[in-house]
Design a protein around this motif. Structure first.
Motif, short mmCIF file in Angstrom:
data_model
loop_
_atom_site.label_atom_id
_atom_site.label_comp_id
_atom_site.label_asym_id
_atom_site.label_seq_id
_atom_site.Cartn_x
_atom_site.Cartn_y
_atom_site.Cartn_z
N UNK A 53 0.97 -1.13 -0.21
CA UNK A 53 0.01 0.02 0.15
C UNK A 53 0.60 1.34 -0.34
N UNK A 54 1.89 1.42 -0.57
CA UNK A 54 2.80 2.16 -0.72
C UNK A 54 2.92 3.67 -1.50
N UNK A 55 1.65 3.18 -2.19
CA UNK A 55 0.66 4.38 -2.90
C UNK A 55 -0.16 4.65 -2.20
N UNK A 56 -0.71 4.38 -1.59
CA UNK A 56 -2.52 4.34 -1.19
C UNK A 56 -2.15 5.47 -0.95
N UNK A 57 -3.59 6.31 -1.29
CA UNK A 57 -4.47 7.67 -1.02
C UNK A 57 -5.66 7.98 -0.72
N UNK A 58 -5.59 7.44 1.01
CA UNK A 58 -6.82 7.63 1.76
C UNK A 58 -7.16 8.54 1.61
N UNK A 59 -8.95 8.78 1.86
CA UNK A 59 -9.49 9.59 2.09
C UNK A 59 -9.72 9.30 3.56
N UNK A 60 -9.87 10.85 4.44
CA UNK A 60 -9.67 10.28 5.80
C UNK A 60 -10.18 11.10 6.66
N UNK A 61 -10.95 10.53 7.98
CA UNK A 61 -11.16 11.98 8.94
C UNK A 61 -9.99 12.57 9.72
N UNK A 62 -9.79 13.11 9.58
CA UNK A 62 -8.34 13.76 10.81
C UNK A 62 -8.76 14.87 11.21
N UNK A 63 -7.04 16.05 11.21
CA UNK A 63 -7.64 17.27 12.32
C UNK A 63 -6.24 17.47 11.65
N UNK A 64 -6.59 18.98 12.30
CA UNK A 64 -5.95 20.42 11.39
C UNK A 64 -4.35 20.17 11.82
N UNK A 65 -3.75 19.05 12.64
CA UNK A 65 -2.53 19.15 12.74
C UNK A 65 -2.23 18.56 12.10
N UNK A 66 -2.76 17.36 10.75
CA UNK A 66 -1.87 16.07 9.51
C UNK A 66 -1.49 17.80 8.77
N UNK A 67 -0.44 17.03 7.98
CA UNK A 67 0.42 18.16 7.11
C UNK A 67 -0.70 18.08 5.16
N UNK A 68 -0.58 19.27 5.26
CA UNK A 68 -1.34 20.35 3.97
C UNK A 68 -0.99 19.16 3.02
N UNK A 69 -1.10 19.93 2.25
CA UNK A 69 -1.42 19.34 0.97
C UNK A 69 -0.24 20.57 -0.14
N UNK A 70 0.29 20.17 -1.22
CA UNK A 70 1.51 21.17 -1.44
C UNK A 70 0.71 21.42 -2.91
N UNK A 71 0.99 22.98 -2.95
CA UNK A 71 0.06 23.81 -3.82
C UNK A 71 0.57 23.64 -4.82
#
Length: 483
Positions: free
Chosen positions: A387-405
């Motif tokens: 699962x090295x290229x897994x792109x999950x959609x998940x419930x997280x928090x504001x502490x999680x890394x953001x996405x590269x813009x």
């Protein structure tokens, strides 16, 4: 010899002394009697006054000779002691009329427990206009009427342009909670975006006004001709006899297509995330419809705080993703979903497009497991190995890394860099059992697109030569983690 003379005054002196002694005794006795009489007459009113005072104090309470004192949520019943009538020669006795009782506080609610566990901080919906890299962003441009404290819900955060806004109402009907959406609206797409928002707020479900906060962003090179100020966007109700701009719109006719602009998907994702009021967020796509009642069930699970939730590792909560045929109704329960998977009207998400991108650990076991009450952790996975290229959609928090813009939708791999950061930071992926997302009906199949293939190749080079080296410096490396 002369006889001595005998005095006649001696007996008189003795009598006089005795008489004086008796008189003194009588005087002393009179004084003592008077004092005792005075004390007795004074003590009775004093005791009676004490009795009356005690009764009056008790009467201020419940009328049952008790005085009640409330201290926050705890009620104390204070005892009142009433002395009996006292005779001069008797000792006073006490009669206890009440005992102390304590009413315990009610047990904490689920939301109380969530707040205590998360230690989250409330944030207001403040409208503001700011530059973000090469984009202008109208944060909280049109706000929802309902607001939430950080522990009271989960916010669905998403992104779109106005051509996708037909998905908002069906999404809301299933989510029934706050939504934060960032809309890309460059140039002449801006007025169509505002008209689409007005139509949704005035002419469709009241859930839109209640729960949806809209943010708008556009490139600094493609600023609209006119941008109304916050608070004065809609001066009158939308004419609901008109068709909304998002119905039957042709993407080729949009400003973005005419100017050959890329869709800055991660700018929208981050804007919608950062403005969410709640501690827990579900960053997702507007075409992905959630199974009902996720919010309530998820927060109940958080409040239980058992099993894998006690792990010290950072954690997110992935949801399984599926597609259904175009003529199918989106399933609301896992039981119905399992039936559709069995008869082929439902498939794992992107199975015919990019099966490795959304291959979930223990997927077969999840599909075979029966539906249960509530939501629980089904399995703890990691983004490595198969699962090295897994792109999950998940419930997280504001502490999680953001996405590269710097990444675009057209260039693909837009969530891969965040996935690498999660892996290196040793996140646990707590896969939920009875919660899932269903794409808007219609099975996606691979279509050859030379322009997108070219952009994907450029994106891969950008990630390999620039972004990945940065990530290794900022987050480090971990065996088994890859972009």
């Amino acid at each position: 010899m002369e006889r001595a003379k005998v005095s006649n005054t001696a007996p008189l002196k003795m009598y006089s002394n005795r008489k004086s002694f008796i008189i003194k005794l009588l005087v002393v006795a009179c004084v003592i009697y008077s004092c005792i009489h005075m004390l007795t007459n004074t003590a009775v009113p004093v005791i009676r006054e004490m009795q009356e005072s005690g009764r009056n104090l008790a009467a201020l309470g419940s009328g049952l000779d008790q005085e009640q004192v409330t201290d926050q949520d705890v009620k104390y019943v204070v005892p009142i002691v009433e002395p009996t009538k006292v005779q001069p020669s008797e000792k006073p006795t006490e009669k206890v009329l009440a005992t102390v009782t304590v009413t315990p506080k009610p047990p904490p609610t689920v939301l109380d427990t969530v707040r205590e566990l998360t230690k989250c901080v409330d944030k207001p919906l403040v409208p503001k206009t700011q530059q973000r890299g090469d984009y202008w962003v109208l944060y909280n441009y049109i706000t929802a009427e309902k607001t939430f404290k950080c522990h009271e819900s989960v916010t669905y955060t998403t992104h779109a342009d106005f051509s996708f806004m037909d998905n908002l109402v069906p999404l809301l009907e299933r989510w029934q909670g706050p939504i934060s959406i960032a809309l890309h609206a460059p140039g002449s797409d801006f007025p169509d975006t505002l008209d689409s928002i007005a139509y949704l707020r005035d002419c469709t479900s009241p859930l839109v006004k209640d729960f949806v906060t809209f943010h708008v962003y556009f490139s600094t090179k493609h600023v609209p001709k006119e941008v109304p100020k916050h608070g004065s966007v809609f001066t009158e109700p939308y004419n609901c006899s008109l068709s909304p701009p998002f119905v039957n719109v042709s993407s080729e006719n949009m400003y973005k297509a005419q100017k050959k602009l890329l869709y800055p998907v991660n700018v929208g994702r981050n804007v919608a995330r950062e403005t969410a009021q709640t501690h827990f967020i579900l960053p997702s796509d507007i075409e992905l419809y959630p199974s009902p009642n996720i919010i309530e069930k998820f927060l109940a699970m958080i409040a239980e705080n058992t099993g894998p939730l006690l792990s010290k590792n950072p954690k997110v909560f992935p949801l399984h993703l599926f597609e259904v045929s175009a003529n199918q109704i989106v399933p609301e329960t896992k039981t119905v979903l399992k039936e559709m998977l069995a008869n082929g009207t439902a498939l794992p998400f992107h199975k015919k497009l990019c099966p490795g991108c959304h291959s979930v650990p223990k997927a077969k076991e999840w599909q075979n497991a029966n539906e249960t009450e509530g939501v629980h952790v089904f399995h703890v996975g990691k983004r490595n190995g198969k699962f090295i290229h897994w792109e999950p959609i998940f419930i997280g928090t504001h502490a999680d890394p953001l996405y590269d813009e710097r990444l675009s939708w057209e260039g693909k791999s837009d969530k891969m860099t965040q996935g690498y950061a999660l892996c290196v930071l040793n996140y646990d992926f707590l896969i939920l059992d009875n919660a899932f997302l269903i794409h808007k009906p219609g099975i996606k199949v691979y279509k050859k697109d030379p322009r997108r293939s070219m952009l994907a190749a450029k994106t891969n080079q950008l990630i390999k030569k620039i972004i990945f080296p940065e990530l290794k410096v900022l987050y480090g490396i971990r065996k088994g983690c890859a972009v």
